[in-house]
Scaffold this active site. Structure first.
Site, PDB file in Angstrom:
ATOM      1  N   GLU A  39       0.825  -1.213   0.000  1.00 15.20           N
ATOM      2  CA  GLU A  39       0.000   0.000   0.000  1.00 15.20           C
ATOM      3  C   GLU A  39       0.858   1.262   0.000  1.00 15.20           C
ATOM      4  O   GLU A  39       0.513   2.254  -0.645  1.00 15.20           O
ATOM      5  CB  GLU A  39      -0.948   0.001   1.200  1.00 15.20           C
ATOM      6  CG  GLU A  39      -2.060  -1.035   1.109  1.00 15.20           C
ATOM      7  CD  GLU A  39      -2.933  -0.841  -0.125  1.00 15.20           C
ATOM      8  OE1 GLU A  39      -2.960   0.266  -0.683  1.00 15.20           O
ATOM      9  OE2 GLU A  39      -3.580  -1.814  -0.543  1.00 15.20           O
ATOM     10  N   TYR A 120      -6.426   6.970   3.459  1.00 17.15           N
ATOM     11  CA  TYR A 120      -6.528   5.895   2.470  1.00 17.15           C
ATOM     12  C   TYR A 120      -5.838   4.626   2.960  1.00 17.15           C
ATOM     13  O   TYR A 120      -6.422   3.528   2.968  1.00 17.15           O
ATOM     14  CB  TYR A 120      -5.936   6.301   1.109  1.00 17.15           C
ATOM     15  CG  TYR A 120      -5.702   5.062   0.290  1.00 17.15           C
ATOM     16  CD1 TYR A 120      -6.756   4.433  -0.341  1.00 17.15           C
ATOM     17  CD2 TYR A 120      -4.449   4.446   0.259  1.00 17.15           C
ATOM     18  CE1 TYR A 120      -6.587   3.238  -1.005  1.00 17.15           C
ATOM     19  CE2 TYR A 120      -4.266   3.249  -0.391  1.00 17.15           C
ATOM     20  CZ  TYR A 120      -5.333   2.652  -1.031  1.00 17.15           C
ATOM     21  OH  TYR A 120      -5.162   1.450  -1.653  1.00 17.15           O
ATOM     22  N   ASP A 138      -9.510   6.522  -3.045  1.00 14.59           N
ATOM     23  CA  ASP A 138      -8.295   6.910  -3.752  1.00 14.59           C
ATOM     24  C   ASP A 138      -8.700   7.512  -5.094  1.00 14.59           C
ATOM     25  O   ASP A 138      -9.886   7.745  -5.351  1.00 14.59           O
ATOM     26  CB  ASP A 138      -7.380   5.696  -3.941  1.00 14.59           C
ATOM     27  CG  ASP A 138      -7.917   4.749  -4.989  1.00 14.59           C
ATOM     28  OD1 ASP A 138      -9.152   4.719  -5.181  1.00 14.59           O
ATOM     29  OD2 ASP A 138      -7.133   4.047  -5.630  1.00 14.59           O
TER      30      ASP A 138
END
Length: 339
Positions: A39, A120, A138
């Site tokens: 991520e 996020y 996102d």
DNA sequence: AATCCGGGGCA
DNA sequence: TGCCCAGGATT
């Protein structure tokens, strides 16, 4: 969502995702550490660009403990070329915090407190690694939602983002937040493209108000001109006995601190310039650099500079601009800058 | 709310 | 060439 309810929307989306998802390395694990690394790397970076870095990084730092114990320069060297280097520094800071705390945080708020983890990424890790019902928002999801609702609001504004966050939360399938979030992003990445969306292939075309209105390609609306600035600079490649003159950016330099780079001509008073080796363009955020590279000679290294061999370069964080400059010639022998 | 932070891939 | 990308931190 509307006409048929959120459940049917999620069902269509998830059925599509089960069939059409790409085979990406971070989808083959549920290890929170590996999810987390993916991520961070994926922030503002396309999946295809991340894959080779991801594999290399994890073989070099297979666990949180390994990352916490590593030297920062090794972490930066492994990140070198991916960009946004504060991501790598924060990743290691967070790894040390996790080790000190005795384990990986499992809930959104605790994740959010780690450096480099914003709204996020906290939602992504909480949902994908731990199955918790937090909707991610996102760039992909913003685009998908703007089109589903045919919503012309400026997605650069924080009010719009807060509104879209609520919208994503209402759509989220609570039985499988991990798959739902990834499916929304996958839809944006492979079907609901910024330009020329592939609406004929879209599993939720019947839910899309922009498609019905013929406005899909106009959405999302994003205001913010942000002009590009052009900067011209001459770099010098000074070689002596098979070594190259480089300098390390200071630790407190705003950008790319600690990275090694070629000197600009004005950094080398007394340098004797020879022929031009070539030129190249390099974009950094909103600055367009046009570099000309010349070779030069200099008797001794000025303060702050070092002579480095090709082998030494390979183990150090090297700016991408420096790599491009080195590709223009054959120095140093046997050293092929990766790019 | 605005800026900054890398770098690549695409039409 | 301009835009966008599984954003976050700082001011």
């Amino acid at each position: 969502m509307r006409r048929r309810g959120a459940r049917n929307f999620a069902a269509r989306l998830l059925a599509w995702y089960a069939r059409q998802q790409r085979d990406l390395p971070w989808r083959r694990t549920r290890d929170p550490y590996r999810i987390w690394v993916s991520e961070i790397m994926l922030q503002q970076t396309r999946a295809q660009a991340v894959i080779p870095y991801y594999e290399r990084f994890l073989s070099r730092f297979p666990t949180v403990a390994a990352l916490a114990e590593a030297a920062e320069s090794d972490v930066l060297a492994a990140w070198s070329g991916l960009g946004y280097y504060s991501r790598a520094r924060n990743l290691q800071k967070a790894a040390r915090a996790i080790v000190a705390a005795g384990g990986f945080p499992r809930d959104y708020e605790a994740l959010r407190r780690l450096p480099g983890i914003g709204p996020y990424t906290a939602a992504a890790i909480a949902s994908i690694a731990f199955g918790q019902p937090h909707a991610v928002l996102d760039g992909n999801v913003l685009r998908v939602l703007a089109r589903l609702e045919n919503d012309p609001a400026d997605i650069a504004s924080s009010r719009t983002r807060a509104r879209f966050q609520q919208m994503a939360g209402r759509l989220l399938e609570p039985k499988d937040p991990a798959a739902f979030n990834q499916a929304m992003m996958e839809l944006g990445a492979t079907v609901c493209l910024p330009r020329a969306p592939r609406c004929l292939l879209c599993p939720v075309a019947q839910d899309c108000r922009a498609l019905a209105a013929g406005t899909a390609e106009q959405l999302p609306v994003k205001l913010r001109p942000g002009r590009q600035e052009r900067i011209e600079q001459t770099l010098v490649r000074v070689e002596k006995r098979g070594r190259l003159l480089l300098r390390q950016r200071p630790a407190d330099a705003g950008r790319m601190a600690g990275f090694w780079e070629l000197p600009a001509v004005e950094d080398l008073p007394g340098v004797r310039l020879n022929g031009a080796l070539g030129s190249f363009r390099h974009t950094i955020t909103r600055h367009l650099y046009v570099f000309t590279v010349r070779s030069g000679t200099l008797a001794r290294a000025p303060r702050g500079f070092r002579w480095l061999s090709g082998a030494e370069l390979g183990a150090l964080p090297l700016s991408t601009a420096a790599r491009k400059a080195l590709r223009l010639g054959n120095f140093p022998q046997g050293f092929v800058p990766k790019l």
